[in-house]
Design a protein around this motif. Structure first.
Motif, PDB file in Angstrom:
ATOM      1  N   SER A   5      38.717  38.726  44.781  1.00 56.04           N
ATOM      2  CA  SER A   5      40.241  38.659  44.599  1.00 56.04           C
ATOM      3  C   SER A   5      40.758  37.405  43.562  1.00 56.04           C
ATOM      4  O   SER A   5      41.676  37.284  43.193  1.00 56.04           O
ATOM      5  CB  SER A   5      41.005  38.772  45.526  1.00 56.04           C
ATOM      6  N   GLY A  36      40.332  42.829  58.624  1.00 57.31           N
ATOM      7  CA  GLY A  36      41.143  42.883  57.465  1.00 57.31           C
ATOM      8  C   GLY A  36      42.479  42.346  57.447  1.00 57.31           C
ATOM      9  O   GLY A  36      43.174  41.883  58.663  1.00 57.31           O
ATOM     10  N   CYS A  39      46.614  45.162  53.647  1.00 57.04           N
ATOM     11  CA  CYS A  39      45.931  46.564  53.063  1.00 57.04           C
ATOM     12  C   CYS A  39      44.548  46.439  52.610  1.00 57.04           C
ATOM     13  O   CYS A  39      44.190  47.446  52.179  1.00 57.04           O
ATOM     14  CB  CYS A  39      46.763  47.030  51.953  1.00 57.04           C
ATOM     15  N   LYS A  40      43.948  45.478  53.111  1.00 56.04           N
ATOM     16  CA  LYS A  40      42.442  45.461  52.591  1.00 56.04           C
ATOM     17  C   LYS A  40      41.594  44.989  53.835  1.00 56.04           C
ATOM     18  O   LYS A  40      41.906  44.011  54.633  1.00 56.04           O
ATOM     19  CB  LYS A  40      42.246  44.558  51.333  1.00 56.04           C
ATOM     20  N   SER A  41      40.419  45.249  53.813  1.00 53.97           N
ATOM     21  CA  SER A  41      39.552  44.907  54.780  1.00 53.97           C
ATOM     22  C   SER A  41      38.106  44.777  54.533  1.00 53.97           C
ATOM     23  O   SER A  41      37.770  45.372  53.397  1.00 53.97           O
ATOM     24  CB  SER A  41      39.785  46.003  56.222  1.00 53.97           C
ATOM     25  N   TRP A  42      37.159  44.110  55.226  1.00 54.43           N
ATOM     26  CA  TRP A  42      35.878  43.805  54.866  1.00 54.43           C
ATOM     27  C   TRP A  42      35.149  43.805  56.136  1.00 54.43           C
ATOM     28  O   TRP A  42      35.435  43.687  57.286  1.00 54.43           O
ATOM     29  CB  TRP A  42      35.580  42.543  54.230  1.00 54.43           C
ATOM     30  N   PRO A 131      43.384  38.697  49.580  1.00 52.16           N
ATOM     31  CA  PRO A 131      43.429  39.625  48.404  1.00 52.16           C
ATOM     32  C   PRO A 131      44.400  39.936  47.884  1.00 52.16           C
ATOM     33  O   PRO A 131      45.424  40.797  48.104  1.00 52.16           O
ATOM     34  CB  PRO A 131      42.730  41.132  49.153  1.00 52.16           C
ATOM     35  N   GLU A 133      45.391  41.163  45.145  1.00 49.72           N
ATOM     36  CA  GLU A 133      45.891  42.312  44.442  1.00 49.72           C
ATOM     37  C   GLU A 133      46.672  43.215  45.167  1.00 49.72           C
ATOM     38  O   GLU A 133      47.148  44.174  44.673  1.00 49.72           O
ATOM     39  CB  GLU A 133      44.568  42.666  43.720  1.00 49.72           C
ATOM     40  N   VAL A 134      46.569  43.149  46.391  1.00 49.81           N
ATOM     41  CA  VAL A 134      47.222  44.083  47.287  1.00 49.81           C
ATOM     42  C   VAL A 134      48.567  43.339  47.773  1.00 49.81           C
ATOM     43  O   VAL A 134      49.384  44.033  48.576  1.00 49.81           O
ATOM     44  CB  VAL A 134      46.550  44.349  48.752  1.00 49.81           C
ATOM     45  N   TRP A 138      51.635  45.363  49.673  1.00 44.22           N
ATOM     46  CA  TRP A 138      52.166  45.042  51.144  1.00 44.22           C
ATOM     47  C   TRP A 138      53.611  44.635  51.068  1.00 44.22           C
ATOM     48  O   TRP A 138      54.264  45.059  52.006  1.00 44.22           O
ATOM     49  CB  TRP A 138      51.237  43.959  51.316  1.00 44.22           C
TER      50      TRP A 138
END
Length: 387
Positions: A5, A36, A39-42, A131, A133-134, A138
């Protein structure tokens, strides 16, 4: 945790977020844990120690514990919590392996927080960037959720869990209590008998999402049969009851609750959130009189739905059994009422544009014959008869 990101981020923005953004220091999170934010997780790697450069405001931190690869590597159910982060704030949490949860008690220890702050640059290589970009997505999904509203809606336990924590309604601690229950040592003769033998369960106190209660009866006490029929076709009485009880000073907060329920489902995997979202949708979209009185609430509703429906596939709302689409039938009522007599022209025009947008995007037909032209069957209170 990847740092992609930051690759395309404007250098000035990256510097500002590094200096002004909040930091989550999450220590001891096992490798392989799915973690996460928003809206993003890893999946967490061996060097992970937290998340940096988080824009101030409301965020949802989620995590799923995982078995080690030697034990299959299965991912457990998701848990999460809403956090309202301030500029430059540092929150510190340690992983509790017994509870498989993050313990934020260290954040109340000023000495530990200050120590972390003094060594933040040394920690930097182990912190994954937010991140960015989200971020726009969000914010569009949560812009009506205030800090106070999030605190009031999330469980008293502070955790939003994908699977309900349930316990038996009857504890049956004594032999006498167990002896009075149906016996399970004979074969069931029917599905109903089998279901009746199962223990009645309830959600553990403090783990429930604290949504507004929608009245079971959508008409006032002592209503006549004609009033009952009218209130069953126009749910404005029920809507006003909810607003008066939950949000008497700020009716717009009901849209925040609609967003909260949707995010709990979309990001937190909480099915109860989806069910409550559907109930609120039906309540809002089938309240004809309220649309004439509450223009701002319904203008806001269209904006909220525009962003929410951009996150789901077109067949998402189709019932597997009946093949009916809950959302198209609900919105069909909404568009009929929102463009009807007595409704503010600004709301009517915005509703028409929204209808055209959905028709083009999802190929939904809102001009089919309305099922509501059929007689509405209503349940009369006990003792009330129609001559």
């Amino acid at each position: 945790m990847a740092s992609d990101s930051c690759v395309d981020m404007d250098p000035d923005l990256a510097r500002r977020l590094f200096e002004e953004g909040a930091t989550l220091v999450l220590l001891g999170v096992p490798q392989g844990t799915e973690l996460g934010i928003d809206c993003k997780s890893w999946q967490v790697g061996p060097r992970f120690k937290g998340v940096k450069m988080i824009p101030p405001g409301l965020h949802f931190l989620s995590f799923c514990s995982a078995n080690s690869p030697s034990c299959g590597g299965e991912i457990g159910p998701k848990s999460g919590l809403f956090l309202n982060l301030k500029s430059k704030e540092i929150l510190v949490a340690h992983w509790d392996p017994k509870e498989e949860d993050l313990d934020f008690s260290a954040s109340k220890n000023d000495e530990e927080v200050n120590r972390i702050r003094d060594t933040l640059r040394e920690l930097d290589p182990y912190l994954g960037p937010y991140p960015y970009e989200v971020m726009r997505k969000w914010v569009s999904l949560t812009d009506q959720i205030s800090q106070e509203l999030a605190v009031n809606l999330q469980p008293l336990s502070g955790r939003v869990c994908a699977f309900s924590d349930v316990i038996p309604e009857l504890q049956l601690r004594h032999t006498k209590d167990r002896a009075e229950q149906p016996r399970n040592d004979t074969a069931c003769q029917s599905m109903r008998e089998g279901l009746d033998r199962l223990p009645k369960m309830k959600q553990r106190e403090g783990t429930e999402l604290r949504f507004s209660v929608i009245p079971e009866k959508n008409y006032p006490p002592g209503a006549s049969p004609a009033e009952i029929t009218r209130c069953s076709m126009d749910l404005s009485y029920s809507l006003e009851t909810v607003l008066k009880k939950s949000y008497p000073d700020q009716p717009i907060n009901l849209l925040g609750e609609l967003q909260f329920a949707f995010v709990c489902f979309l990001v937190g995997n909480v099915y109860e959130g989806f069910e409550h979202w559907k109930r609120l949708m039906a309540l809002l979209c089938r309240s004809e009189e309220a649309m004439r009185k509450r223009k701002e609430l319904y203008l806001g509703l269209i904006t909220v739905l525009y962003h929410q429906l951009g996150e789901v596939p077109p067949d998402f709302f189709v019932d597997i059994v009946s093949q009916s689409n809950f959302l198209t039938s609900t919105l069909q009522d909404f568009f009929q009422f929102a463009t009807g007599p007595g409704v503010d022209s600004t709301l009517g025009k915005k509703a028409e544009k929204f209808k055209a947008h959905l028709t083009k995007k999802f190929c939904w037909d809102f001009d089919a014959d309305l099922d509501d032209c059929a007689p509405v069957v209503v349940e009369l209170p006990e003792g009330v008869t129609v001559d």
